[in-house]
Design a protein around this motif. Structure first.
Motif, PDB file in Angstrom:
ATOM      1  N   GLN B  33      42.130   4.309  39.398  1.00  0.00           N
ATOM      2  CA  GLN B  33      41.450   3.427  38.461  1.00  0.00           C
ATOM      3  C   GLN B  33      40.760   2.306  39.222  1.00  0.00           C
ATOM      4  O   GLN B  33      41.169   1.952  40.328  1.00  0.00           O
ATOM      5  N   PHE B  35      39.548  -1.755  38.635  1.00  0.00           N
ATOM      6  CA  PHE B  35      39.689  -2.946  37.816  1.00  0.00           C
ATOM      7  C   PHE B  35      38.776  -4.044  38.353  1.00  0.00           C
ATOM      8  O   PHE B  35      38.501  -4.112  39.555  1.00  0.00           O
ATOM      9  N   GLN B  37      38.659  -8.290  38.314  1.00  0.00           N
ATOM     10  CA  GLN B  37      39.298  -9.555  37.958  1.00  0.00           C
ATOM     11  C   GLN B  37      38.255 -10.656  38.030  1.00  0.00           C
ATOM     12  O   GLN B  37      37.703 -10.921  39.105  1.00  0.00           O
ATOM     13  N   GLY B  41      40.642 -15.082  36.343  1.00  0.00           N
ATOM     14  CA  GLY B  41      41.889 -14.354  36.517  1.00  0.00           C
ATOM     15  C   GLY B  41      42.111 -13.171  35.595  1.00  0.00           C
ATOM     16  O   GLY B  41      43.107 -12.452  35.746  1.00  0.00           O
ATOM     17  N   LEU B  43      42.019  -9.580  34.225  1.00  0.00           N
ATOM     18  CA  LEU B  43      41.842  -8.231  34.769  1.00  0.00           C
ATOM     19  C   LEU B  43      41.367  -7.289  33.685  1.00  0.00           C
ATOM     20  O   LEU B  43      41.973  -7.209  32.611  1.00  0.00           O
ATOM     21  N   VAL B  84      36.843 -10.135  41.769  1.00  0.00           N
ATOM     22  CA  VAL B  84      37.513  -9.227  42.687  1.00  0.00           C
ATOM     23  C   VAL B  84      37.594  -7.846  42.050  1.00  0.00           C
ATOM     24  O   VAL B  84      37.955  -7.717  40.884  1.00  0.00           O
ATOM     25  N   PHE B  86      39.357  -4.188  42.246  1.00  0.00           N
ATOM     26  CA  PHE B  86      40.546  -3.521  42.765  1.00  0.00           C
ATOM     27  C   PHE B  86      40.465  -2.025  42.527  1.00  0.00           C
ATOM     28  O   PHE B  86      40.144  -1.564  41.421  1.00  0.00           O
ATOM     29  N   PHE B  98      48.109  -1.603  43.636  1.00  0.00           N
ATOM     30  CA  PHE B  98      46.790  -2.181  43.849  1.00  0.00           C
ATOM     31  C   PHE B  98      46.395  -2.150  45.314  1.00  0.00           C
ATOM     32  O   PHE B  98      47.230  -2.360  46.202  1.00  0.00           O
ATOM     33  N   GLY B  99      45.094  -1.939  45.570  1.00  0.00           N
ATOM     34  CA  GLY B  99      44.548  -2.176  46.890  1.00  0.00           C
ATOM     35  C   GLY B  99      44.392  -3.674  47.110  1.00  0.00           C
ATOM     36  O   GLY B  99      44.719  -4.490  46.236  1.00  0.00           O
ATOM     37  N   GLN B 100      43.871  -4.023  48.294  1.00  0.00           N
ATOM     38  CA  GLN B 100      43.753  -5.444  48.638  1.00  0.00           C
ATOM     39  C   GLN B 100      42.605  -6.128  47.914  1.00  0.00           C
ATOM     40  O   GLN B 100      42.535  -7.356  47.866  1.00  0.00           O
ATOM     41  N   GLY B 101      41.693  -5.351  47.387  1.00  0.00           N
ATOM     42  CA  GLY B 101      40.583  -5.915  46.633  1.00  0.00           C
ATOM     43  C   GLY B 101      39.341  -6.189  47.476  1.00  0.00           C
ATOM     44  O   GLY B 101      39.415  -6.374  48.698  1.00  0.00           O
ATOM     45  N   ILE B 103      36.215  -8.943  47.319  1.00  0.00           N
ATOM     46  CA  ILE B 103      35.699 -10.149  46.662  1.00  0.00           C
ATOM     47  C   ILE B 103      34.186 -10.070  46.630  1.00  0.00           C
ATOM     48  O   ILE B 103      33.536 -10.021  47.683  1.00  0.00           O
TER      49      ILE B 103
END
Lengths: 113, 108
Positions: B33, B35, B37, B41, B43, B84, B86, B98-101, B103
């Motif tokens: 998936q 996401f 954010q 904040g 999501l 961010v 994800f 979750f991955g690290q994202g 930015i």
């Protein structure tokens, strides 16, 4: 608009205080979750529940506890807050029959001083 | 456990530009998936994309499960796309990893 509600949105408390972060959802989801998000952004699962009276610890060890007495309510409690508990806490729920359909709350940003 | 790695970690764009975000995973994944954010904040689930391609407006996602990667495309970026992104692996029990994202900052 999200149908999962977290309160408070922000909280600053002193060390040693007991706190409860509230999470409620109106979608009738059986599965609910608490995630902790570090300043480095990555989210980690700390608690989850598959239904009433079901609670399990997640992948990240946490000193918090949870309860699930009602389907719609999944509160998280810290008996004695410490500065190391400072973080963002996100509550989520998901549909029972699928492995997606996640809805997240807006989060509680906790600061322990 | 299965590792989820995202790239790039940071991305800065001018409004109107296109971008591609990548997610590599260390083993086969049958629940992938994306996401977003936002800066406040919140999501939001963008895609459930275990394989194939999906599109939703200016966003699209492709997962090549046999090669263990997924891509998120953002076209004609807008400042509201900032935040961010994800890449997230789901399990059969409903838990998410979750991955690290990435930015993303979009400047007007």
């Amino acid at each position: 608009e999200a149908d999962i509600y977290q309160t408070p949105r922000y909280l600053v408390i002193g060390t040693g205080k007991k706190i409860t972060l509230e999470c409620s959802q109106t979608m009738g989801h059986d599965k609910m979750y608490w995630y902790q998000q570090d300043p480095g952004m990555e989210l980690h699962l700390i608690h989850y529940s598959y239904g009433v009276n079901s609670t399990e610890k997640g992948d990240l060890s946490s000193e918090s506890t949870v309860s699930r007495i009602r389907t719609e309510h999944f509160p998280l409690t810290l008996e004695s807050a410490r500065p190391s508990h400072t973080s963002q806490y996100l509550c989520a729920s998901s549909e029972t029959r699928t492995n997606y359909g996640y809805t997240f709350g807006s989060g509680t940003r906790l600061t322990v001083v | 456990g299965i590792q989820v790695e995202q790239s790039p970690p940071d991305l800065i764009l001018q409004e109107g530009a296109n971008s591609t975000l990548r997610c590599n995973f260390s083993d086969s994944v049958n629940n992938l998936q994306w996401f977003h954010q936002n800066p406040w904040g919140q999501l939001i689930n963008l895609f459930y994309i275990p394989s194939g391609t999906k599109q939703n407006g200016r966003l699209s996602a492709t997962t090549v499960a046999t090669e263990r990667y997924s891509l998120l495309y953002i076209s004609s970026s807008q400042t509201t796309d900032s935040g961010v992104y994800f890449c997230v692996r789901g399990t059969s029990y409903g838990k998410l990893t979750f991955g690290q994202g990435t930015i993303l900052t979009v400047h007007p």
